[in-house]
Design a protein around this motif. Sequence first.
Motif, PDB file in Angstrom:
ATOM      1  N   LYS A 196       0.876  -1.035  -0.128  1.00  0.00           N
ATOM      2  CA  LYS A 196      -0.191   0.051  -0.189  1.00  0.00           C
ATOM      3  C   LYS A 196       0.763   1.522  -0.724  1.00  0.00           C
ATOM      4  O   LYS A 196       1.749   1.253   0.656  1.00  0.00           O
ATOM      5  CB  LYS A 196      -0.980   0.035   1.070  1.00  0.00           C
ATOM      6  CG  LYS A 196      -2.241  -0.672   1.518  1.00  0.00           C
ATOM      7  CD  LYS A 196      -2.953  -0.697   2.132  1.00  0.00           C
ATOM      8  CE  LYS A 196      -4.075  -1.739   2.376  1.00  0.00           C
ATOM      9  NZ  LYS A 196      -4.821  -1.534   3.171  1.00  0.00           N
ATOM     10  N   HIS A 248      -0.965   7.060   1.126  1.00  0.00           N
ATOM     11  CA  HIS A 248      -2.399   7.580   0.855  1.00  0.00           C
ATOM     12  C   HIS A 248      -2.802   6.156   2.407  1.00  0.00           C
ATOM     13  O   HIS A 248      -4.211   6.292   1.744  1.00  0.00           O
ATOM     14  CB  HIS A 248      -2.873   7.525   0.168  1.00  0.00           C
ATOM     15  CG  HIS A 248      -2.848   9.291  -0.647  1.00  0.00           C
ATOM     16  ND1 HIS A 248      -1.531   8.804  -1.577  1.00  0.00           N
ATOM     17  CD2 HIS A 248      -3.134  10.148  -0.661  1.00  0.00           C
ATOM     18  CE1 HIS A 248      -1.437  10.346  -2.100  1.00  0.00           C
ATOM     19  NE2 HIS A 248      -1.894  11.056  -0.969  1.00  0.00           N
ATOM     20  N   GLU A 282      -3.743   3.327   0.537  1.00  0.00           N
ATOM     21  CA  GLU A 282      -4.370   3.014  -1.135  1.00  0.00           C
ATOM     22  C   GLU A 282      -3.414   2.003  -1.572  1.00  0.00           C
ATOM     23  O   GLU A 282      -2.118   1.875  -1.666  1.00  0.00           O
ATOM     24  CB  GLU A 282      -4.593   4.018  -2.187  1.00  0.00           C
ATOM     25  CG  GLU A 282      -5.632   4.593  -2.065  1.00  0.00           C
ATOM     26  CD  GLU A 282      -6.882   4.339  -1.526  1.00  0.00           C
ATOM     27  OE1 GLU A 282      -7.724   3.214  -2.563  1.00  0.00           O
ATOM     28  OE2 GLU A 282      -7.706   4.593  -0.352  1.00  0.00           O
ATOM     29  N   CYS A 287       0.734   4.581  -6.724  1.00  0.00           N
ATOM     30  CA  CYS A 287      -0.324   5.317  -5.972  1.00  0.00           C
ATOM     31  C   CYS A 287      -1.454   5.222  -6.925  1.00  0.00           C
ATOM     32  O   CYS A 287      -1.172   6.863  -7.957  1.00  0.00           O
ATOM     33  CB  CYS A 287       0.158   6.269  -5.328  1.00  0.00           C
ATOM     34  SG  CYS A 287      -1.647   6.580  -4.223  1.00  0.00           S
ATOM     35  N   VAL A 324      -3.489   7.158  -5.747  1.00  0.00           N
ATOM     36  CA  VAL A 324      -4.309   9.042  -5.759  1.00  0.00           C
ATOM     37  C   VAL A 324      -3.102   9.487  -6.398  1.00  0.00           C
ATOM     38  O   VAL A 324      -3.494  10.797  -7.255  1.00  0.00           O
ATOM     39  CB  VAL A 324      -4.328   8.819  -4.357  1.00  0.00           C
ATOM     40  CG1 VAL A 324      -4.731  10.317  -3.609  1.00  0.00           C
ATOM     41  CG2 VAL A 324      -5.187   7.957  -3.483  1.00  0.00           C
TER      42      VAL A 324
END
Length: 67
Positions: free
Chosen positions: A8, A12, A14, A31, A33
């Motif tokens: 991850k 963030h 994610e 990532c 994001v």
Amino acid sequence: MKMSRVPKCPNHGEPLEGYKLPIPDSGTGICPVSGVSFGFEASGGAVERTMSGELVPVKGWKTNGND
């Protein structure tokens, strides 16, 4: 501490994208994001209990990169 089943983003939280499946023990992911790439590496030592009560090893993930 709960281990993540996938690498991850450290910023963030994610799941990283763009790596091959099954997830290699080390590689690079992006990532979703920020679009920033992060290196990741498997770290061991954790176990998880299955529904049947069996303990199985679980990979944790260390990430590094351009944050």
